[in-house]
Every structure is written in C-alpha cells, then in structure tokens.
Design a protein around this motif. Structure first.
Motif, PDB file in Angstrom:
ATOM      1  N   TRP A  94       1.033  -0.984   0.083  1.00  9.70           N
ATOM      2  CA  TRP A  94      -0.018  -0.064  -0.111  1.00  9.70           C
ATOM      3  C   TRP A  94       0.895   1.208  -0.104  1.00  9.70           C
ATOM      4  CZ3 TRP A  94      -3.365  -2.715  -1.683  1.00  9.70           C
ATOM      5  CH2 TRP A  94      -4.134  -3.857  -0.915  1.00  9.70           C
ATOM      6  N   GLU A  95       1.932   1.311   0.742  1.00  7.56           N
ATOM      7  CA  GLU A  95       2.912   2.417   0.819  1.00  7.56           C
ATOM      8  C   GLU A  95       3.525   2.795  -0.746  1.00  7.56           C
ATOM      9  OE1 GLU A  95       6.740   3.733   3.366  1.00  7.56           O
ATOM     10  OE2 GLU A  95       5.862   1.778   3.779  1.00  7.56           O
ATOM     11  N   TYR A  96       3.692   1.475  -1.185  1.00 10.37           N
ATOM     12  CA  TYR A  96       4.159   1.662  -2.552  1.00 10.37           C
ATOM     13  C   TYR A  96       3.564   2.501  -3.823  1.00 10.37           C
ATOM     14  CZ  TYR A  96       7.774   1.147  -6.650  1.00 10.37           C
ATOM     15  OH  TYR A  96       8.386   1.401  -7.632  1.00 10.37           O
ATOM     16  N   LEU A  97       2.063   1.835  -3.470  1.00 10.45           N
ATOM     17  CA  LEU A  97       1.148   2.300  -4.402  1.00 10.45           C
ATOM     18  C   LEU A  97       0.759   3.641  -4.046  1.00 10.45           C
ATOM     19  CD1 LEU A  97      -1.145  -0.949  -4.493  1.00 10.45           C
ATOM     20  CD2 LEU A  97      -0.066   0.178  -6.419  1.00 10.45           C
ATOM     21  N   TYR A  98       0.850   4.179  -2.887  1.00 11.83           N
ATOM     22  CA  TYR A  98       0.800   5.582  -2.585  1.00 11.83           C
ATOM     23  C   TYR A  98       1.781   6.463  -3.020  1.00 11.83           C
ATOM     24  CZ  TYR A  98      -1.081   9.227   0.590  1.00 11.83           C
ATOM     25  OH  TYR A  98      -1.583  10.455   0.942  1.00 11.83           O
ATOM     26  N   PHE A  99       3.185   5.937  -2.926  1.00 14.03           N
ATOM     27  CA  PHE A  99       4.238   6.608  -3.575  1.00 14.03           C
ATOM     28  C   PHE A  99       4.139   6.670  -5.062  1.00 14.03           C
ATOM     29  CE2 PHE A  99       8.244   5.843  -5.998  1.00 14.03           C
ATOM     30  CZ  PHE A  99       8.856   6.936  -5.482  1.00 14.03           C
ATOM     31  N   LEU A 100       3.655   5.780  -5.734  1.00 14.44           N
ATOM     32  CA  LEU A 100       3.236   5.887  -7.213  1.00 14.44           C
ATOM     33  C   LEU A 100       2.385   6.817  -7.551  1.00 14.44           C
ATOM     34  CD1 LEU A 100       3.714   2.195  -8.419  1.00 14.44           C
ATOM     35  CD2 LEU A 100       5.473   3.850  -8.618  1.00 14.44           C
ATOM     36  N   GLY A 101       1.366   7.038  -6.647  1.00 16.93           N
ATOM     37  CA  GLY A 101       0.490   7.862  -6.964  1.00 16.93           C
ATOM     38  C   GLY A 101       0.699   9.247  -6.769  1.00 16.93           C
ATOM     39  N   SER A 102       1.160   9.444  -5.455  1.00 15.86           N
ATOM     40  CA  SER A 102       1.393  10.722  -5.205  1.00 15.86           C
ATOM     41  C   SER A 102       2.615  11.533  -6.053  1.00 15.86           C
ATOM     42  CB  SER A 102       1.754  10.808  -3.706  1.00 15.86           C
ATOM     43  OG  SER A 102       2.998  10.093  -3.574  1.00 15.86           O
ATOM     44  N   ARG A 103       3.492  10.604  -6.670  1.00 14.59           N
ATOM     45  CA  ARG A 103       4.790  11.061  -7.366  1.00 14.59           C
ATOM     46  C   ARG A 103       4.607  10.845  -8.599  1.00 14.59           C
ATOM     47  NH1 ARG A 103       9.527  10.752  -4.528  1.00 14.59           N
ATOM     48  NH2 ARG A 103      10.185  11.715  -6.493  1.00 14.59           N
ATOM     49  N   GLU A 104       3.462  10.319  -9.291  1.00 14.54           N
ATOM     50  CA  GLU A 104       3.401  10.119 -10.614  1.00 14.54           C
ATOM     51  C   GLU A 104       3.866  11.087 -11.654  1.00 14.54           C
ATOM     52  OE1 GLU A 104       0.182   9.238 -14.127  1.00 14.54           O
ATOM     53  OE2 GLU A 104      -0.832   9.405 -11.979  1.00 14.54           O
ATOM     54  N   ARG A 105       3.798  12.415 -11.552  1.00 17.61           N
ATOM     55  CA  ARG A 105       4.512  13.070 -12.525  1.00 17.61           C
ATOM     56  C   ARG A 105       5.848  13.116 -12.421  1.00 17.61           C
ATOM     57  NH1 ARG A 105       1.915  18.893 -12.064  1.00 17.61           N
ATOM     58  NH2 ARG A 105       0.288  17.711 -12.935  1.00 17.61           N
ATOM     59  N   GLU A 106       6.356  13.243 -11.490  1.00 19.90           N
ATOM     60  CA  GLU A 106       7.990  13.257 -11.144  1.00 19.90           C
ATOM     61  C   GLU A 106       8.344  11.958 -11.475  1.00 19.90           C
ATOM     62  OE1 GLU A 106       6.936  14.552  -6.978  1.00 19.90           O
ATOM     63  OE2 GLU A 106       5.800  14.379  -8.626  1.00 19.90           O
TER      64      GLU A 106
END
Length: 137
Positions: A94-106
């Motif tokens: 869940w933490e990694y999916l949150y990371f992917l979603g929150s940092r998608e643009r970068e």
C-alpha cells in the motif's frame, strides 16, 4: 504490547480498470489515485526490474499497452498483479502504491529522462541482456 505507531497508508477501495489501463485506489486519508498500468510495470518493485542493488535496474520499454490480467492480495499489506506481458513478481505494498500515485508526475519525468539518456524509445520492444536477470525468478 500495542503501540500507536502509524500503520502507513490504508486503502479503502481498489479498482482495476482494464479498458483504461489504470488502477484506481482510494486511501483512508482521502487520497485517491489513478495509477496507469504502464507506470506500475516500469516501476515494478520486483528484482527483475529493480535488480538486487543500486545500479542494477533494468530500464523497461514497450509497456505502454500493458494490461493487468489478475490481482492477488498479499496479506493485508499489498497486491501482486499479473501483467499481460507475463510479469508477475512485483509485490506492490500500500505504501508503494501511495508513492506511485502521489509522485506520478515526477516518476514519468524520471522515466523519460532515463529513456533519453539510454537512447531508448518508450515503445521499443524489451530485449534481454546476456548475463542479466534474476536466477531466483
């Protein structure tokens, strides 16, 4: 003994949108992301993609149209998707999916920069390098 430690991001809903090729995930903190399958595939946390240490990453190409054919729950902390190209060894917490979603643009920017630096095209077919891979998979 219980502690008041933060358990990390907790998903409230998860939907695989096969047609639009995105994973929609909503978290208890109100965050909601639509993560493209391509982004998940090129940033898979698997050893096949990430390697076994810094500098061992394998740049992924030809994943623009990748789909997700199945998703398995991994305990109460992650999912393990099977991608249409056969890749199925990435465990997405869940933490990694949150990371992917929150940092998608970068992450997209970083991916495009890595492609350019390698002289690669996003849609080029993947080729295996001799002696490169993970013998445990």
């Amino acid at each position: 003994m219980s502690t008041a430690r933060n358990p990390g991001p907790v998903p409230e809903a998860l939907t695989v949108h096969a047609q639009s090729r995105v994973l929609e995930i909503a978290f208890a903190d109100g965050a909601r992301f639509r993560i493209p399958f391509e982004l998940m595939r090129v940033y898979s946390p698997s050893a096949e993609v990430q390697g076994h240490g810094p500098g061992q990453e394998t740049l992924q190409t030809g994943k623009r149209d990748v789909g997700v054919t199945a998703v398995e729950a991994v305990g109460n902390y992650a999912i393990q998707p099977t991608f249409s190209d056969g890749h199925d060894t990435g465990i997405f917490t869940w933490e990694y999916l949150y990371f992917l979603g929150s940092r998608e643009r970068e992450l997209w920017q970083e991916y495009f920069e890595r492609l350019a630096a390698a002289g690669m095209d996003r849609d080029a077919p993947m080729t295996l390098k001799a002696g490169h891979g993970c013998s445990s998979h």
